[in-house]
Scaffold this active site. Structure first.
Site, PDB file in Angstrom:
ATOM      1  N   CYS A 118      -3.381  -3.131   7.595  1.00  0.00           N
ATOM      2  CA  CYS A 118      -2.607  -3.169   8.853  1.00  0.00           C
ATOM      3  C   CYS A 118      -2.374  -1.775   9.211  1.00  0.00           C
ATOM      4  CB  CYS A 118      -1.161  -3.815   8.769  1.00  0.00           C
ATOM      5  SG  CYS A 118      -0.092  -3.751  10.176  1.00  0.00           S
ATOM      6  N   CYS A 121       1.324  -0.758  10.239  1.00  0.00           N
ATOM      7  CA  CYS A 121       2.530  -0.983   9.405  1.00  0.00           C
ATOM      8  C   CYS A 121       1.932  -1.698   8.097  1.00  0.00           C
ATOM      9  CB  CYS A 121       3.746  -1.538   9.943  1.00  0.00           C
ATOM     10  SG  CYS A 121       5.213  -1.485   8.921  1.00  0.00           S
ATOM     11  N   SER A 122       2.469  -3.114   7.966  1.00  0.00           N
ATOM     12  CA  SER A 122       2.153  -3.942   6.739  1.00  0.00           C
ATOM     13  C   SER A 122       2.071  -5.341   7.113  1.00  0.00           C
ATOM     14  CB  SER A 122       3.585  -3.579   6.139  1.00  0.00           C
ATOM     15  OG  SER A 122       4.708  -3.907   6.758  1.00  0.00           O
ATOM     16  N   CYS A 123       1.650  -5.677   8.142  1.00  0.00           N
ATOM     17  CA  CYS A 123       1.281  -6.954   8.326  1.00  0.00           C
ATOM     18  C   CYS A 123       0.225  -7.421   7.427  1.00  0.00           C
ATOM     19  CB  CYS A 123       0.720  -7.402   9.887  1.00  0.00           C
ATOM     20  SG  CYS A 123       2.048  -7.135  10.977  1.00  0.00           S
TER      21      CYS A 123
END
Lengths: 218, 119
Positions: A118, A121-123
């Site tokens: 991702c 960010c952090s999906c």
């Protein structure tokens, strides 16, 4: 979170998350308490919802993803359904999706190796893998996975032959990916439980390949 | 590209394809408050108060300096407060008053532990 509250009645307004804490919480820790308690007092959500969601989060580990991969390796019809509609196939196995995200399962073959990232960010496929590791959320992986995946994979000790295509899939808020690793040689006699035991989190992110000699630690 | 051009064209989260250090395979067990913060994010999303996209934009709106200095969940809780102000759900004053109250709980805690240590 063994020291979270147990659902008993209480009339004081301390969050039980603080009990057991032996020193003053930091500013951001308090800020979470402030925001949560203000929203609860205004009726935006119930006082129990955060605790219940923590329980949901705690119930999600890579063991769920491993169960899905093992079934796909063992059952070709399931594998096809999984590649066709990842979310529906996981739900078939009783894995609930607590959010609105879709799931696309990417199959590694002799010709293609998949990697998920991702960049923004952090999906991450949290319903089936739990929360992502820190390295997945930090700049080096997010920045470089899309531009130099072979080098990144090499840093995880994974060397992909030049004639194998590497596909990098960048997750979004609504669409998450899960890698279906290649079933390793030498596992022909394994049952589903034995297969699931060798499916690690990192094989389902795509940074390493599954091996019959490496078992998932929980 | 000049440095300001770089800052203008790429928001703090937009780092895909840029150069960066070698991967360091790090992880940590979440702190209790980080776990609560993650659950709070989910609950805010379930109730359509703040969704994932708003959260990402909210983090970017903190600006490059704060994004660089705050930890992952510090960024989240800071952006939640800002978004709730923008939506008129909370006011900065309410938040400041509540912060005083929450911090003061630990004054009692400190007193109790000092007394416990003496008795």
């Amino acid at each position: 979170m063994a020291h979270e509250e147990n659902g008993h009645d209480h009339d004081h307004d301390h969050s039980h998350a603080e009990i057991g804490q032996t020193e003053r919480p930091g500013y951001y820790d308090n800020l979470e308490t402030v925001v949560r308690e203000l929203l609860v007092s205004k009726g935006y959500f119930g006082p129990d919802e955060i605790r219940r969601q923590i329980e949901v989060l705690d119930s999600r580990t890579p063991a769920l993803g491993a169960m899905v991969v093992a079934r796909a390796w063992a059952d070709d019809a399931f594998r096809k359904r999984l590649l066709d509609d990842g979310r529906a196939a996981c739900e078939e196995l009783g894995i609930t999706f607590y959010d609105q995200t879709g799931l696309i399962v990417l199959e590694n073959t002799d010709k293609v190796h998949n990697l998920i990232v991702c960049t923004l960010c952090s999906c991450y496929p949290r319903p089936v893998l739990g929360l992502p590791p820190d390295w997945y959320k930090l700049k080096p992986y997010r920045a470089r996975a899309v531009s130099e995946p072979r080098k990144v994979l090499a840093e995880f000790g994974t060397i992909i032959p030049d004639d194998v295509e590497i596909r990098v899939s960048d997750s979004t808020a609504m669409v998450r990916f899960l890698v279906l690793p290649k079933r390793p040689e030498g596992t022909e006699d394994f049952d589903e439980v034995q297969l699931a035991a060798i499916v690690t989190r990192d094989t389902m992110i795509g940074v390493v390949e599954a091996s019959k000699d490496i078992r998932r630690g929980e | 590209m000049t440095q300001t051009e770089q800052l203008l064209k790429r928001l703090p989260n937009d780092i895909g394809g840029t150069s960066a250090d070698p991967i360091s395979v790090v992880d940590h067990e979440l702190e209790p408050w980080e776990r609560r913060c993650h659950a709070l994010a989910d609950v805010l999303d379930f109730h359509k108060i703040i969704n994932t996209e708003e959260k990402r934009r909210g983090v970017e709106a903190l600006g490059t300096e704060l994004v660089g200095k705050l930890s992952y969940y510090e960024r989240w809780i800071a952006c939640f407060a800002n978004i709730l102000f923008q939506k008129g759900i909370l006011t900065p004053e309410e938040l400041a008053l509540k912060m005083k109250e929450v911090e003061s709980r630990w004054d009692d805690f400190d007193k109790e532990s000092t007394q416990a240590a003496r008795s």
